[in-house]
Design a protein around this motif. Structure first.
Motif, mmCIF file in Angstrom:
data_model
loop_
_atom_site.group_PDB
_atom_site.id
_atom_site.type_symbol
_atom_site.label_atom_id
_atom_site.label_comp_id
_atom_site.label_asym_id
_atom_site.label_seq_id
_atom_site.Cartn_x
_atom_site.Cartn_y
_atom_site.Cartn_z
ATOM 1 N N ARG A 1 -5.547 -1.152 17.634
ATOM 2 C CA ARG A 1 -5.698 -1.666 16.267
ATOM 3 C C ARG A 1 -6.251 -0.543 15.401
ATOM 4 N N ASP A 2 -5.487 -0.162 14.380
ATOM 5 C CA ASP A 2 -5.887 0.905 13.472
ATOM 6 C C ASP A 2 -6.276 0.304 12.123
ATOM 7 N N THR A 3 -7.350 0.802 11.551
ATOM 8 C CA THR A 3 -7.764 0.391 10.207
ATOM 9 C C THR A 3 -8.069 1.636 9.383
ATOM 10 N N TYR A 4 -8.041 1.459 8.062
ATOM 11 C CA TYR A 4 -8.270 2.577 7.150
ATOM 12 C C TYR A 4 -9.386 2.237 6.177
ATOM 13 N N ALA A 5 -10.097 3.259 5.750
ATOM 14 C CA ALA A 5 -11.210 3.054 4.811
ATOM 15 C C ALA A 5 -10.710 2.799 3.397
ATOM 16 N N ASP B 1 -4.659 2.731 -0.261
ATOM 17 C CA ASP B 1 -3.639 3.747 -0.538
ATOM 18 C C ASP B 1 -4.126 5.079 0.025
ATOM 19 N N ARG B 2 -3.454 5.529 1.062
ATOM 20 C CA ARG B 2 -3.939 6.658 1.843
ATOM 21 C C ARG B 2 -3.486 7.993 1.247
ATOM 22 N N ALA B 3 -4.286 9.004 1.534
ATOM 23 C CA ALA B 3 -3.927 10.384 1.196
ATOM 24 C C ALA B 3 -3.425 11.070 2.456
ATOM 25 N N GLY B 4 -2.982 12.312 2.301
ATOM 26 C CA GLY B 4 -2.437 13.027 3.451
ATOM 27 C C GLY B 4 -3.435 13.258 4.556
ATOM 28 N N VAL C 1 0.847 -1.192 0.000
ATOM 29 C CA VAL C 1 0.000 0.000 0.000
ATOM 30 C C VAL C 1 0.883 1.242 0.000
ATOM 31 N N ARG C 2 0.237 2.373 -0.209
ATOM 32 C CA ARG C 2 0.932 3.655 -0.145
ATOM 33 C C ARG C 2 0.442 4.412 1.088
ATOM 34 N N ASP C 3 1.380 4.859 1.931
ATOM 35 C CA ASP C 3 0.986 5.538 3.156
ATOM 36 C C ASP C 3 0.629 6.993 2.893
ATOM 37 N N GLU C 4 0.291 7.720 3.951
ATOM 38 C CA GLU C 4 -0.159 9.105 3.804
ATOM 39 C C GLU C 4 0.954 10.051 3.372
ATOM 40 N N TYR C 5 2.212 9.574 3.394
ATOM 41 C CA TYR C 5 3.339 10.391 2.942
ATOM 42 C C TYR C 5 3.747 10.060 1.501
ATOM 43 N N GLY C 6 3.002 9.154 0.877
ATOM 44 C CA GLY C 6 3.303 8.777 -0.490
ATOM 45 C C GLY C 6 4.332 7.672 -0.608
ATOM 46 N N GLU C 7 4.764 7.101 0.507
ATOM 47 C CA GLU C 7 5.753 6.033 0.505
ATOM 48 C C GLU C 7 5.066 4.665 0.395
ATOM 49 N N ILE C 8 5.754 3.728 -0.264
ATOM 50 C CA ILE C 8 5.224 2.384 -0.398
ATOM 51 C C ILE C 8 5.511 1.579 0.867
ATOM 52 N N GLU C 9 4.479 0.906 1.377
ATOM 53 C CA GLU C 9 4.627 0.000 2.517
ATOM 54 C C GLU C 9 4.489 -1.442 2.025
ATOM 55 N N HIS D 1 -12.523 -4.951 -0.796
ATOM 56 C CA HIS D 1 -12.743 -5.944 0.247
ATOM 57 C C HIS D 1 -11.464 -6.176 1.042
ATOM 58 N N MET D 2 -10.358 -5.485 0.619
ATOM 59 C CA MET D 2 -9.099 -5.555 1.350
ATOM 60 C C MET D 2 -8.973 -4.350 2.278
ATOM 61 N N GLN D 3 -8.138 -4.495 3.291
ATOM 62 C CA GLN D 3 -8.040 -3.466 4.327
ATOM 63 C C GLN D 3 -6.630 -3.468 4.912
ATOM 64 N N ARG D 4 -6.128 -2.286 5.222
ATOM 65 C CA ARG D 4 -4.834 -2.159 5.878
ATOM 66 C C ARG D 4 -5.052 -2.068 7.385
ATOM 67 N N VAL D 5 -4.268 -2.862 8.133
ATOM 68 C CA VAL D 5 -4.419 -2.948 9.583
ATOM 69 C C VAL D 5 -3.064 -2.713 10.245
ATOM 70 N N ASN D 6 -3.051 -1.883 11.276
ATOM 71 C CA ASN D 6 -1.839 -1.635 12.057
ATOM 72 C C ASN D 6 -2.087 -1.983 13.517
ATOM 73 N N TYR D 7 -1.096 -2.587 14.146
ATOM 74 C CA TYR D 7 -1.123 -2.832 15.591
ATOM 75 C C TYR D 7 0.026 -2.053 16.218
#
Length: 218
Positions: free
Chosen positions: A125-129, A132-135, A72-80, A110-116
């Motif tokens: 537990r963090d999830t995103y809608a 690939d996130r924006a700022g 995925v792409r994080d909110e800073y535009g970097e690839i994770e 149907h996919m989701q990014r999850v952080n612990y």
């Protein structure tokens, strides 16, 4: 010789004895009630703690079992990478999972990014809608577990690297990778998913808990 009591009243001694018995019975009743209430409260606290711990493991297990190799792409535009984590990573564990239920048919993946992550002895537990996130993309934060002293994640690079602990059938995880991050010496190259992941939680009241997850076939 027979003495007869004058009148129908009680003597002072009889009244004091009756009061003493009443006080004694009241003390026993109060002590028993207090003990019962304390026991009930303690039972409720233990039940709540068991539910909290089981819920945290259930979510972790579900996320790991639905892992997919989707960077995925994080909110800073970097690839994770599809999975990342460890001591030097931004999050203790971060992964992409599938199977995100969409009961109302929203136009989303149907996919989701999850952080612990662990902050102030609380496991979050963090999830995103979006993947690939924006700022301005904000996570949905859920408090999973309190009184967590430490969270450690270890990664097995390949099945061939697995070793047994002595003569037992248990895996020796002491030499597993403590970090699963992008190698800065090879720009643009993402690490593939590990073969297995071990998660260790150190709780104030329960001590060390650990789970071993073999990633699903990819």
């Amino acid at each position: 010789m027979v003495f007869k009591r004058n009148g129908e009243g009680f003597t002072l001694v009889e009244v004091l004895i009756a009061l003493s018995i009443s006080v004694f019975v009241s003390v026993i009743a109060y002590t028993s009630l207090t003990a019962a209430m304390t026991g009930a409260e303690r039972t409720r606290e233990v039940a709540d703690r068991i539910y909290e711990v089981n819920r945290a493991w259930m979510l972790l297990s579900r996320d790991m079992s639905h892992f997919v190799p989707r960077p995925v792409r994080d909110e800073y535009g970097e690839i994770e990478p599809s999975m990342a984590g460890g001591r030097i990573a931004r999050f203790a564990l971060s992964l992409t999972r599938t199977g995100w239920h969409n009961s109302v048919g929203q136009p989303r993946s149907h996919m989701q990014r999850v952080n612990y992550r662990l902050e102030d002895e609380v496991l979050w537990r963090d999830t995103y809608a979006v993947l690939d996130r924006a700022g301005d993309t904000e996570p949905r934060e859920v408090k999973l577990l309190q009184d967590v002293e430490s969270l450690q994640v270890r990664f097995l690079p390949t099945v061939e690297a697995a070793q047994l602990a002595g003569n037992s059938l248990l895996l020796d995880t002491r030499d597993w990778e403590e970090n699963w991050v992008i190698d800065t010496t090879t720009p643009g190259e993402l690490p593939g998913p590990p073969a297995a992941v071990e998660i260790l939680l150190e709780l104030k009241d329960w001590g060390e808990l650990r789970r071993l997850y073999v990633l699903p076939p990819l």
